[in-house]
Enzyme design. Structure first.
Site, PDB file in Angstrom:
ATOM      1  N   GLY A   1      38.536  47.895  50.864  1.00  0.00           N
ATOM      2  CA  GLY A   1      38.088  46.586  51.359  1.00  0.00           C
ATOM      3  C   GLY A   1      39.062  45.494  50.991  1.00  0.00           C
TER       4      GLY A   1
ATOM      5  N   THR B   1      25.717  31.498  47.288  1.00  0.00           N
ATOM      6  CA  THR B   1      25.950  32.794  47.901  1.00  0.00           C
ATOM      7  C   THR B   1      26.358  32.608  49.363  1.00  0.00           C
ATOM      8  OG1 THR B   1      25.037  35.015  48.161  1.00  0.00           O
ATOM      9  CG2 THR B   1      23.478  33.203  48.423  1.00  0.00           C
TER      10      THR B   1
ATOM     11  N   ASP C   1      31.611  36.409  39.685  1.00  0.00           N
ATOM     12  CA  ASP C   1      31.612  37.798  40.178  1.00  0.00           C
ATOM     13  C   ASP C   1      32.671  38.614  39.440  1.00  0.00           C
ATOM     14  OD1 ASP C   1      29.570  37.401  41.980  1.00  0.00           O
ATOM     15  OD2 ASP C   1      30.922  36.856  43.619  1.00  0.00           O
TER      16      ASP C   1
ATOM     17  N   ARG D   1      18.022  37.808  44.707  1.00  0.00           N
ATOM     18  CA  ARG D   1      17.282  38.235  43.508  1.00  0.00           C
ATOM     19  C   ARG D   1      17.567  37.301  42.336  1.00  0.00           C
ATOM     20  NH1 ARG D   1      16.609  42.222  47.504  1.00  0.00           N
ATOM     21  NH2 ARG D   1      14.644  43.219  46.953  1.00  0.00           N
TER      22      ARG D   1
ATOM     23  N   ASN E   1      42.142  49.011  53.697  1.00  0.00           N
ATOM     24  CA  ASN E   1      41.200  48.220  54.487  1.00  0.00           C
ATOM     25  C   ASN E   1      41.337  48.545  55.964  1.00  0.00           C
ATOM     26  OD1 ASN E   1      39.170  46.166  54.464  1.00  0.00           O
ATOM     27  ND2 ASN E   1      40.618  44.836  55.532  1.00  0.00           N
ATOM     28  N   ARG E   2      40.195  48.453  56.679  1.00  0.00           N
ATOM     29  CA  ARG E   2      40.216  48.709  58.126  1.00  0.00           C
ATOM     30  C   ARG E   2      41.239  47.802  58.806  1.00  0.00           C
ATOM     31  NH1 ARG E   2      34.762  47.337  61.245  1.00  0.00           N
ATOM     32  NH2 ARG E   2      35.216  45.372  60.176  1.00  0.00           N
TER      33      ARG E   2
ATOM     34  N   ARG F   1      44.570  42.050  56.476  1.00  0.00           N
ATOM     35  CA  ARG F   1      43.814  41.396  55.388  1.00  0.00           C
ATOM     36  C   ARG F   1      44.221  41.999  54.040  1.00  0.00           C
ATOM     37  NH1 ARG F   1      37.484  40.909  56.037  1.00  0.00           N
ATOM     38  NH2 ARG F   1      37.675  38.962  54.906  1.00  0.00           N
TER      39      ARG F   1
ATOM     40  N   LYS G   1      30.278  30.007  49.609  1.00  0.00           N
ATOM     41  CA  LYS G   1      31.120  30.020  48.402  1.00  0.00           C
ATOM     42  C   LYS G   1      32.434  29.257  48.584  1.00  0.00           C
ATOM     43  CE  LYS G   1      29.354  34.456  46.744  1.00  0.00           C
ATOM     44  NZ  LYS G   1      29.667  35.790  46.216  1.00  0.00           N
TER      45      LYS G   1
HETATM   46  P1  ATR Z   1      32.852  40.185  51.273  1.00  0.00           P
HETATM   47  O1  ATR Z   1      33.171  38.744  51.042  1.00  0.00           O
HETATM   48  O2  ATR Z   1      31.470  40.571  50.800  1.00  0.00           O
HETATM   49  O3  ATR Z   1      33.906  41.089  50.753  1.00  0.00           O
HETATM   50  P2  ATR Z   1      33.826  40.339  53.999  1.00  0.00           P
HETATM   51  O4  ATR Z   1      34.874  39.325  53.747  1.00  0.00           O
HETATM   52  O5  ATR Z   1      33.052  40.274  55.267  1.00  0.00           O
HETATM   53  O6  ATR Z   1      32.729  40.340  52.853  1.00  0.00           O
HETATM   54  O7  ATR Z   1      34.493  41.798  53.834  1.00  0.00           O
HETATM   55  C1  ATR Z   1      33.820  42.957  54.162  1.00  0.00           C
HETATM   56  C2  ATR Z   1      34.724  44.149  53.921  1.00  0.00           C
HETATM   57  O8  ATR Z   1      34.065  45.311  54.427  1.00  0.00           O
HETATM   58  C3  ATR Z   1      36.051  44.056  54.651  1.00  0.00           C
HETATM   59  O9  ATR Z   1      37.029  44.734  53.889  1.00  0.00           O
HETATM   60  C4  ATR Z   1      35.756  44.781  55.947  1.00  0.00           C
HETATM   61  O10 ATR Z   1      36.896  45.285  56.595  1.00  0.00           O
HETATM   62  P3  ATR Z   1      37.706  44.354  57.648  1.00  0.00           P
HETATM   63  O11 ATR Z   1      38.552  43.436  56.823  1.00  0.00           O
HETATM   64  O12 ATR Z   1      38.492  45.311  58.454  1.00  0.00           O
HETATM   65  O13 ATR Z   1      36.652  43.629  58.449  1.00  0.00           O
HETATM   66  C5  ATR Z   1      34.902  45.904  55.436  1.00  0.00           C
HETATM   67  N1  ATR Z   1      34.063  46.473  56.496  1.00  0.00           N
HETATM   68  C6  ATR Z   1      32.927  45.979  57.018  1.00  0.00           C
HETATM   69  N2  ATR Z   1      32.441  46.783  57.973  1.00  0.00           N
HETATM   70  C7  ATR Z   1      33.303  47.829  58.074  1.00  0.00           C
HETATM   71  C8  ATR Z   1      33.363  49.016  58.880  1.00  0.00           C
HETATM   72  N3  ATR Z   1      32.408  49.282  59.793  1.00  0.00           N
HETATM   73  N4  ATR Z   1      34.405  49.865  58.689  1.00  0.00           N
HETATM   74  C9  ATR Z   1      35.360  49.624  57.770  1.00  0.00           C
HETATM   75  N5  ATR Z   1      35.360  48.525  56.983  1.00  0.00           N
HETATM   76  C10 ATR Z   1      34.347  47.643  57.127  1.00  0.00           C
END
Ligand code: ATR
Length: 280
Positions: free
Chosen positions: A128, A62, A102, A17, A152-153, A157, A66
């Site tokens: 995250g 983007t 950002d 956008r 975070n999942r 990280r 980056k």
């Molecule tokens: P960005 O640069 O936009 O932050 P990214 O580095 O891909 O993108 O990070 C995406 C975030 O969303 C991460 O914290 C990711 O968790 P992981 O580090 O465990 O991958 C989180 N994320 C994406 N899909 C997810 C899901 N289905 N469940 C839980 N966390 C998720």
């Protein structure tokens, strides 16, 4: 170069956008300039950036470029250095310079939505641990937030981020969120959960501190399930669209010499383009 032109570089980039935002400001300020999309594949990004100055006064960057853009900088500002990623590029004496706006976009939208938020925010909880989380944590620390919990999942990280940002940051699993919510002043989702086409973020807000604000950096949809649930419980909510608008301000100023404003009219333009309506 007669016409001042800037671009947004991504892959894919058709969804961006940014042209809508910058063209709106160019018209508003009657500036003879243009802003276009450049779809650049990963294998072509280095060469593209080497020749950027032949056609453009600068660029936004983007996904997925980056980090590559950051590596090409001759001068990176402290924010870009802390994040290892650049989203805004310009030239000084022919040298490629870059920042990551950002961080500014996140804070500026928070300032606009909840003036004085930093006085009421001792503890933040960031969901995250990707690039977006890194920017949000930088912004929160810069504004004096004293404690930041990262969930975070992939725990490793989160731990890497906590190591980078120091002792104010702690790491937890999603399963441990509940007790932490009771002492959270600001909850921020930086994951892609809740974004159109992604699973939604399932978190029970019942234990969340009553006065806590909830910020979701997702903007499609404008109101994620997280924000809808927070709004229903009476929490102040902050959507991701303002961050997108505000992060564009510093680039425009560098390229075209005018500091533009994020106005309700610009937000309305973006909402219409996204097929969304303002929620109140
Ligand atoms: P960005 O640069 O936009 O932050 P990214 O580095 O891909 O993108 O990070 C995406 C975030 O969303 C991460 O914290 C990711 O968790 P992981 O580090 O465990 O991958 C989180 N994320 C994406 N899909 C997810 C899901 N289905 N469940 C839980 N966390 C998720």
């Amino acid at each position: 170069m007669s016409l001042r032109r800037a671009c947004v570089i991504g892959h894919p980039v058709a969804h961006s956008r940014s042209p809508l935002i910058h063209r709106y400001w160019l018209k508003e300020h009657r500036i003879e300039g243009d802003y276009v999309r450049e779809d650049v594949a990963p294998e072509a990004i280095e060469r593209f950036l080497d020749r950027l100055g032949e056609r453009y006064v600068g660029a936004n960057v983007t996904i997925p470029h980056k980090e590559a853009a950051f590596r090409k900088l001759k001068r990176a500002d402290p924010v870009a250095r802390a994040l290892g990623a650049a989203n805004t590029l310009w030239f000084e004496d022919g040298a490629l310079c870059g920042s990551n706006t950002d961080v500014y976009g996140f804070s500026a939208h928070l300032d606009e939505s909840l003036p004085g938020w930093e006085k009421r925010t001792v503890t933040a909880l960031v969901l995250g641990a990707g690039g977006a989380a890194r920017g949000v944590i930088y912004a929160l620390l810069e504004r004096g937030v004293r404690r930041i919990a990262i969930a975070n999942r992939t725990r490793a990280r989160g731990e890497a981020l906590a190591r980078q940002f120091g002792e104010k940051c702690t790491v937890m699993d999603f399963a441990e969120l509940s007790p932490r919510l009771a002492e959270t002043d600001l909850l921020v989702n930086t994951t892609s959960l809740g974004m159109k086409g992604q699973p939604s973020l399932e978190i029970d807000l019942l234990p969340l501190k009553r006065a806590a604000a909830v910020y979701d950096i997702v903007y499609v949809p404008l109101e994620t399930r997280l924000l809808a649930a927070a709004r229903a419980r009476g929490h102040p909510v902050i959507d991701g669209l303002g961050m997108l608008l505000h992060q564009a301000v510093p680039g425009f100023e560098r390229w075209f010499g005018v500091r533009p404003k994020v106005t309700p009219a610009l937000r309305a333009l973006l909402l219409a383009d996204l097929g969304e309506k303002e929620r109140r």
